[in-house]
Design a protein around this motif. Sequence first.
Motif, mmCIF file in Angstrom:
data_model
loop_
_atom_site.group_PDB
_atom_site.id
_atom_site.type_symbol
_atom_site.label_atom_id
_atom_site.label_comp_id
_atom_site.label_asym_id
_atom_site.label_seq_id
_atom_site.Cartn_x
_atom_site.Cartn_y
_atom_site.Cartn_z
ATOM 1 N N GLY A 75 90.862 56.674 37.105
ATOM 2 C CA GLY A 75 90.065 55.459 36.957
ATOM 3 C C GLY A 75 90.014 55.021 35.659
ATOM 4 N N ASN A 76 89.226 53.787 35.522
ATOM 5 C CA ASN A 76 89.178 53.108 34.343
ATOM 6 C C ASN A 76 87.953 53.751 33.750
ATOM 7 O OD1 ASN A 76 88.446 51.165 32.176
ATOM 8 N ND2 ASN A 76 88.473 49.346 33.609
ATOM 9 N N ARG A 78 84.664 59.481 26.165
ATOM 10 C CA ARG A 78 86.120 59.299 26.255
ATOM 11 C C ARG A 78 86.903 60.264 25.099
ATOM 12 N NH1 ARG A 78 88.990 54.957 24.504
ATOM 13 N NH2 ARG A 78 90.541 55.363 25.884
ATOM 14 N N TYR A 98 86.226 52.742 31.390
ATOM 15 C CA TYR A 98 85.058 51.789 30.974
ATOM 16 C C TYR A 98 84.208 51.432 32.110
ATOM 17 C CZ TYR A 98 87.037 51.797 26.399
ATOM 18 O OH TYR A 98 87.675 52.236 25.139
ATOM 19 N N CYS A 99 84.692 51.914 33.238
ATOM 20 C CA CYS A 99 83.915 51.745 34.787
ATOM 21 C C CYS A 99 83.170 53.099 34.875
ATOM 22 C CB CYS A 99 84.938 51.090 35.681
ATOM 23 S SG CYS A 99 85.359 49.221 35.622
ATOM 24 N N CYS A 146 83.732 45.981 37.900
ATOM 25 C CA CYS A 146 84.156 46.992 38.049
ATOM 26 C C CYS A 146 84.142 47.309 39.837
ATOM 27 C CB CYS A 146 83.524 48.479 37.441
ATOM 28 S SG CYS A 146 83.821 48.446 35.689
#
Length: 451
Positions: free
Chosen positions: A55-56, A45, A58-59, A442
């Motif tokens: 998109g997320n 990240r 963490y997914c 997710c």
Amino acid sequence: MKKYLLSLALAFASLVSFAQNNVVDEVIWVVGDEAILKSDVESMRRDPEWGRIPGNPYCVIPERLAVQKLFLHQAVIDSIEVSDQDVNSSVEGKINEFVLSAGSKEKLEEYMNMPMAQIREEMYDNIKNMSIVEKMQASLTKDIKVTPAEVRRHFKDMPEDSLPFISTQVEVEIIMKRPVVKPEEIDRVKAQLRSYGERVLNGESFSSLARSFSKCNSWRQGGELGYMGKAELDPAFANVAFSLTDPKKVSKVFESEAGFHIVQLIDKRGDKMNCRHILLRPEIDPADIDSCMMKLDSLAEDVRRNKYTFEEVAMISDDKDTRNNHGLMSRMVIANGARERTSRYTMSDLAQESSEVARVVESMQTGEISKPFEMTDRNGRTVCAVVKLKSRINAHRATVQEDFQTLRDIVIDKKKQDFIMGWIKEKQRSTYVRINEDWVNCEFQYPGWIK
């Protein structure tokens, strides 16, 4: 037994301390016998490029790391490797890009919350893994081909408004001439650079002088270029830079295609070196620019009157790349997984190479020769130029007859993507995968992770 050992590993790893942020780390995925840590995700990240991916995180990031591990495992089996030299080159290029974007090394370190040495170390592992994955994918798909019949079938029943839209493409020939620079102006620039060198030897900071006076974009980094090989540099620059052995000394003044320089060695690593430099360019008298424009205008008129061809006159151009190609501009592209040169430009491609040329060509007709104009060449020097529009293919919906190469590449890319997707799904079925329950909610690109 294997699942039991993995469970123990999972429990043990969840107690590992993430020392940098004083946060307890944890295993969030296990793929085969490889763990993906929460700290791995946080590290990714911090990479500025992840800010551009939708998109997320963490997914998206854990799944991409999981897919990466599938390819890395296969690469070990197939003995797929990449050289440290290539990885180091990519790392330095990426660091230079990030430093330029951040504004300075200090600001990049602040953004990434770690020193430059750690940034380089993390980036090395990430880039090496991505390079191996790309090489593994290329190996898996190297034999994929399509026939003309497959291309025709793929697009045969496709509605016209769904066919690819081909932007306007042009081919451009160019002649560039550098205005004469007065000898006294060259002497002034050389004397200025010599004075900077003396100031460095007397204790002033080379980096500070570069930030204040250099005309190269590297002034933001105090003139530092990053680790580069000889082939990546102008030959005249490389000959001087690679001859340096003492980081405390400064080179003599020398000239390259970009202008006049002094250079200071920072470090050498194998066949690459890092240095800082100060670049100055002589100022050109407006009268000398006018004189150069008049000469080009006369040559262009001779071509219009068929006294010479444009290609013949292009042999006196000061731009060696186009001169050796009879004036024709060209660029490197990736086509069907291989690098190749093309003389076709979309208008946006042309604008990226030269905004001045793109503005002139925009309103020209095929075969037309422009009036002389002033521009900046790829080395940052002021030159005078005339261009000829060799060809123009107006924007249109693709057809198999006119755009077979483009459509073929689309079909090949589609077949490769389908093959890779099928390969990943097959590996999902045959590979042990465990996901921490806090990380399963997710919408994955490949849903086969949860069994």
